[in-house]
Design an enzyme around this catalytic site. Structure first.
Site, PDB file in Angstrom:
ATOM      1  N   CYS A 107       0.865  -1.259   0.018  1.00  0.00           N
ATOM      2  CA  CYS A 107       0.009   0.008  -0.026  1.00  0.00           C
ATOM      3  C   CYS A 107       0.939   1.141   0.110  1.00  0.00           C
ATOM      4  O   CYS A 107       0.562   2.191  -0.759  1.00  0.00           O
ATOM      5  CB  CYS A 107      -0.999   0.008   0.972  1.00  0.00           C
ATOM      6  N   CYS A 135      -5.260  -2.357   6.892  1.00  0.00           N
ATOM      7  CA  CYS A 135      -5.863  -1.292   6.921  1.00  0.00           C
ATOM      8  C   CYS A 135      -7.317  -1.525   6.430  1.00  0.00           C
ATOM      9  O   CYS A 135      -8.368  -0.643   6.708  1.00  0.00           O
ATOM     10  CB  CYS A 135      -5.412  -0.165   5.818  1.00  0.00           C
TER      11      CYS A 135
END
Length: 384
Positions: free
Chosen positions: A122, A221
Site C-alpha cells: 500500500c 488497513c
C-alpha cells in the site's frame, strides 16, 4: 485570515530547519487519515511556512456500512483537524487502484499459502505512487505523511536520498517503507521523524486538535478490527484438511484451509489437550499445499521454528545499489522485531540470501525482510 494556532511547543532548531520550504517551492500536500499523526504533520508544516493542503485518501469501499469500517469517521476527524489548522482539504478515491495493485496481490499470496504484508505494498503503490502522482498534478512541490521515519540526502552524494529510522524506536515505520525508490523519497517529507509519540499527542492537545487522544489504528488497513478469518472467507473458500503433528505424523484435527494459518501461529488451532500428547502449546510449522496438510509442533523453541538463513526475492534497494556482501548488517523479518545481526549474501538482480548470527523464530514466506546499516534502511525483499 490565518486560522492556524500559535506555536506552543517548538521543535529543536535543526528539526525546524529541516521543515523549512525552499523559496518558490513551498506547496506541500499532506496525506491526512483523521489520526493524530498526520494531523500534527500538517500542523508542523503550516507553522514552518509551507502552503499546506490536506488530502484524505479513500482506499476501500466494499463495506462502507460495515461496523468495522471507520473511513467515514476518519474523514470527519480529518476535516475537523484541517479546520483547526487552517488548511484546505480534498478527498480522493483510490479504491480501484488499491484493489488492482494491493488487494489482488494480497489474495493471490494467501491462496498460495504465504502470509503477505499489504501495508508494505500500500505504501509503495498507493501512498507514494498514486498519491504522489495525484499531488504533483495538483501542483505540489512535496508530499508529506505522518509516518515515523526520516529522509535525508546521503553524505557526500548530493541528490541521493536515504530512508532512516525514526527517533522513536517504538513507533519507527521504516520497515513498511523499504520499497520506496529515489523518486518518491526526493519528494517526501516526514515531519514526525524526530519526535516521540508522546510529544506528538502533546502538540495536538496544545493546538486544540480533537483527535489528540484518538486510538491508533491497528491491523491491516482494509480489515480494521474485524475477525481476520471471517473477512478472508468472503474471498477464499474454505478447504478443510488434516492438522498433523510433524514429529509423530499423528492426525490431531481439521483445519479450515491452509490460507487461514501462518507459520508460528498458536491461536485458533483448536487442538489443545490432545489425549496422549504432552501439555505444551502447538505452533504451525509447515504447510503441504499439494496434500492440504497443516503441520504443527509443540513448544515455542522447537527446532523447526528456528532458522538461521532465508531467501528473499522481489528485491528493492533504496539507493539503487545492492548492499555489500559479507558485511555485518541488521535485519527485521517482521515489524517490531528487534534488529538481528546478519550478512547479505548471493545477491543478484532477482534474489539474495540473508544469514543471521543467531537463529530467528518463525521466518514466514510472504513477509518482508528489511535490511539496515545502523539507522539507514537499505531496502529488502519478500521472504520465499
Amino acid at each position: 485570515m490565518d486560522r492556524s494556532p500559535a506555536p506552543s511547543i517548538l521543535l529543536d532548531t535543526e528539526a525546524e530547519l529541516l521543515l523549512q520550504p525552499e523559496a518558490g517551492r513551498n506547496t506541500v500536500i499532506v496525506g491526512m487519515s483523521g489520526g493524530v499523526d498526520s494531523s500534527v504533520a500538517a500542523l508542523l508544516l503550516k507553522r514552518a511556512g509551507w502552503k499546506v493542503i490536506g488530502l484524505f485518501m479513500k482506499n476501500w469501499e466494499d463495506d462502507d456500512d460495515d461496523e468495522y469500517c471507520s473511513s467515514r469517521q476518519d474523514l470527519i476527524d480529518a476535516m475537523a483537524a484541517a479546520d483547526i489548522i487552517g488548511i484546505d482539504m480534498e478527498v480522493v478515491n483510490f479504491s480501484a487502484e488499491y484493489k488492482e495493485r494491493v488487494f489482488a496481490d494480497f489474495l493471490r499470496e494467501y491462496q498460495a499459502g504465504r502470509t503477505p504484508n499489504p501495508d508494505v505494498l500500500c505504501n509503495s503503490e498507493i501512498k507514494f505512487k498514486a498519491f504522489l502522482d495525484h499531488a504533483l498534478q495538483l501542483g505540489a512541490d512535496r508530499i508529506a505523511t505522518g509516518h515515523y521515519a526520516q529522509v535525508c540526502e546521503a553524505n557526500g552524494k548530493p541528490g541521493e536520498f536515504q530512508l532512516l529510522k525514526a527517533e522513536d524506536g517504538g513507533k519507527d515505520q521504516s520497515y513498511f517503507l523499504y520499497r520506496l525508490s529515489q523518486a518518491p523519497l526526493a519528494k517526501t517529507l516526514f515531519p514526525l521523524g524526530r519526535l516521540y509519540k508522546r510529544e506528538v499527542r502533546r502538540i495536538a492537545r496544545a493546538a486544540g486538535l480533537a483527535n489528540h487522544d484518538k486510538k491508533d489504528s491497528t491491523g491491516i488497513c482494509f480489515i480494521g478490527e474485524r475477525p481476520f478469518r471471517e473477512f478472508l472467507q468472503r474471498y477464499l473458500p474454505v478447504s478443510h484438511g488434516e492438522i498433523r503433528a510433524l514429529d509423530s505424523g499423528r492426525v490431531l484435527g481439521k483445519h479450515l484451509g491452509l490460507m487461514y494459518y501462518t507459520l508460528g501461529q498458536r491461536e485458533g488451532l483448536n487442538i489443545g489437550g490432545v489425549c496422549g500428547e504432552p501439555e505444551l502449546p502447538w505452533y504451525v510449522t509447515d504447510k503441504d499445499m499439494e496434500k492440504n496438510i497443516l503441520y504443527v509442533v509443540q513448544g515455542h523453541e522447537h527446532p523447526t521454528l528456528l532458522r538461521d538463513k532465508l531467501q528473499a526475492a522481489d528485491l528493492t534497494w533504496i539507493s539503487g545499489r545492492p548492499p555489500h556482501t559479507h558485511w555485518v548488517y541488521t535485519a527485521k523479518t517482521r515489524y517490531r522485531q528487534p534488529d538481528a545481526p546478519c550478512e547479505v549474501e548471493a545477491v543478484d538482480a532477482k534474489s539474495c540470501e540473508v544469514r543471521f548470527a543467531a537463529p530467528q523464530w518463525a521466518i514466514t514466506p510472504g513477509q518482508s525482510v528489511v535490511i539496515y546499516e545502523s539507522k539507514v534502511c537499505l531496502g529488502g525483499g519478500i521472504i520465499v
